[in-house]
Scaffold this active site. Sequence first.
Site, short mmCIF file in Angstrom:
data_model
loop_
_atom_site.label_atom_id
_atom_site.label_comp_id
_atom_site.label_asym_id
_atom_site.label_seq_id
_atom_site.Cartn_x
_atom_site.Cartn_y
_atom_site.Cartn_z
N ARG A 122 3.78 18.64 -8.91
CA ARG A 122 2.41 18.71 -9.09
C ARG A 122 2.23 20.27 -8.57
O ARG A 122 2.31 20.19 -7.43
CB ARG A 122 1.66 17.70 -8.25
CG ARG A 122 0.30 18.01 -8.14
CD ARG A 122 -0.96 17.00 -7.51
NE ARG A 122 -0.98 15.92 -8.63
CZ ARG A 122 -1.95 14.88 -8.65
NH1 ARG A 122 -2.74 15.23 -7.56
NH2 ARG A 122 -1.99 14.24 -9.59
N HIS A 167 -2.44 17.33 -17.52
CA HIS A 167 -1.95 16.18 -16.47
C HIS A 167 -1.30 15.15 -17.78
O HIS A 167 -1.99 13.89 -17.85
CB HIS A 167 -3.18 15.61 -15.80
CG HIS A 167 -2.86 14.64 -14.72
ND1 HIS A 167 -1.64 14.50 -14.33
CD2 HIS A 167 -3.96 13.98 -13.96
CE1 HIS A 167 -1.78 13.67 -13.39
NE2 HIS A 167 -3.25 13.38 -13.08
N GLN A 173 -0.98 11.32 -16.73
CA GLN A 173 -2.46 10.56 -16.70
C GLN A 173 -2.65 10.05 -18.06
O GLN A 173 -2.97 8.95 -18.37
CB GLN A 173 -3.22 11.36 -15.98
CG GLN A 173 -4.74 10.74 -16.02
CD GLN A 173 -4.85 9.45 -14.86
OE1 GLN A 173 -4.45 9.79 -13.93
NE2 GLN A 173 -5.36 8.34 -15.44
N ASP A 196 -14.24 12.48 -15.44
CA ASP A 196 -13.29 13.04 -14.28
C ASP A 196 -14.19 13.91 -13.62
O ASP A 196 -15.13 14.17 -13.88
CB ASP A 196 -11.99 13.90 -15.04
CG ASP A 196 -11.38 14.65 -14.15
OD1 ASP A 196 -10.96 13.95 -12.72
OD2 ASP A 196 -10.55 15.53 -14.28
N CYS A 242 -9.77 8.98 -14.54
CA CYS A 242 -8.51 9.01 -13.89
C CYS A 242 -8.54 8.95 -12.36
O CYS A 242 -7.41 8.66 -11.92
CB CYS A 242 -7.94 10.64 -14.28
SG CYS A 242 -9.03 11.77 -13.75
N ARG A 287 -0.24 3.46 -14.35
CA ARG A 287 0.25 4.57 -13.87
C ARG A 287 1.94 4.60 -13.79
O ARG A 287 2.83 4.84 -14.14
CB ARG A 287 -0.12 5.41 -12.79
CG ARG A 287 -1.62 6.13 -13.01
CD ARG A 287 -1.43 7.10 -14.09
NE ARG A 287 -0.74 8.37 -13.67
CZ ARG A 287 -1.01 9.41 -12.60
NH1 ARG A 287 -2.10 9.26 -12.45
NH2 ARG A 287 0.01 10.25 -12.48
N1 CP Z 1 -5.18 10.59 -11.15
C1 CP Z 1 -4.47 11.02 -10.44
O1 CP Z 1 -3.59 11.87 -10.79
O2 CP Z 1 -4.85 10.71 -8.99
P1 CP Z 1 -4.16 11.61 -7.76
O3 CP Z 1 -4.70 12.79 -7.84
O4 CP Z 1 -4.49 10.75 -6.82
O5 CP Z 1 -2.81 11.35 -7.92
N1 NVA Z 2 -9.14 17.46 -12.65
C1 NVA Z 2 -8.64 16.62 -11.45
C2 NVA Z 2 -7.95 15.65 -11.97
C3 NVA Z 2 -7.41 14.79 -10.68
C4 NVA Z 2 -6.29 13.72 -10.95
C5 NVA Z 2 -8.19 18.02 -10.69
O1 NVA Z 2 -7.35 18.44 -11.19
O2 NVA Z 2 -8.27 17.63 -9.64
#
Ligand code: CP
Ligand code: NVA
Length: 309
Positions: free
Chosen positions: A105, A132, A135, A227, A266, A294
Amino acid sequence: MDRPERVRHFTKVSDLSVEEIRKILKRAFKLKERPHADRSLTGRTVALIFSKPSTRTRVSFSVCVYQLGGMALYLSEQELQMRSSESLEDTARVLSRFVDAIVIRTFAQSDVDELAAHATVPVINALTDERHPCQALSDIFTFEERFPDSKGRTITYMGDGNNVAVSLAAAGALSGIDVCLGIPEEYDLAPALWEEIQGLAAAHGTRVWVERDPERAVETASAVYTDVWTSMGQERDQGKLQALQPYQVNRGLMSVAPWEAIVMHCLPAHRGEEITDEIMDGPQSVVFDQAENRVHVQKALLTFLLGGD
Ligand code: CP
Ligand code: NVA
């Protein structure tokens, strides 16, 4: 489990074919029924590199690997030599000698792509500013769990054209599900990503379109998805929050959606911004199923990428 001849990465949804997505989701349904039935990662190790915070992705991948018999190694970017004194290329080459897969990430999609270009083990995108995909794959699973007759149905995404919107639209396009994007003009998808999504939709006979009017956007939706309005790494911008206010998923908006529509998010949610408490905690909400799923979907993804089938 033997290592596949060709290394497969999951840096974006379209790294998988339609058939492969079907195979992974089918496997995930089985794994959800029997979570401890597959131990095919016994003796194998997966690195989890995180440069941004995470609850669901980090914990679910750790649980996935453990339940499959392997070991997950959590590595925050600050504790690695990566970038500060070692290139991404060398990091990829070194980690490939130690571990069987790398989950990452980070901010730039190009960093994930570079890692994948030099790794000799699968690299999995656990979120970038642009995408993502884990997700999205899991969200298709959750949608199909509720609507086994998913083909031709519509998921409406309400919010800004962010990483989650991009991957959801791609996953819908590859799964026979139409995706309506309820997005104000200023926050559209980046043009190159929009082109990519339109190409996927055209190739797979699905529709991805933008509807500026929030009520029209949800009129035919089987799922209304939202989101956070400010993604990780973005500046909180008052003008943006105001522009997105009409797109909030609340009782008024849901009264326009079909009665059977589910509500997806999400997570993490900023309650009172993109979604109200009563909708998030209400009977249409599947947001915690999404979080749980997930695990099941990423287990299926890991066994697919590491096993090669
Ligand atoms: N939805 C998601 O990816 O959550 P986190 O940022 O907690 O991993
Ligand atoms: N769009 C959000 C998703 C978090 C899972 C972010 O990037 O922070």
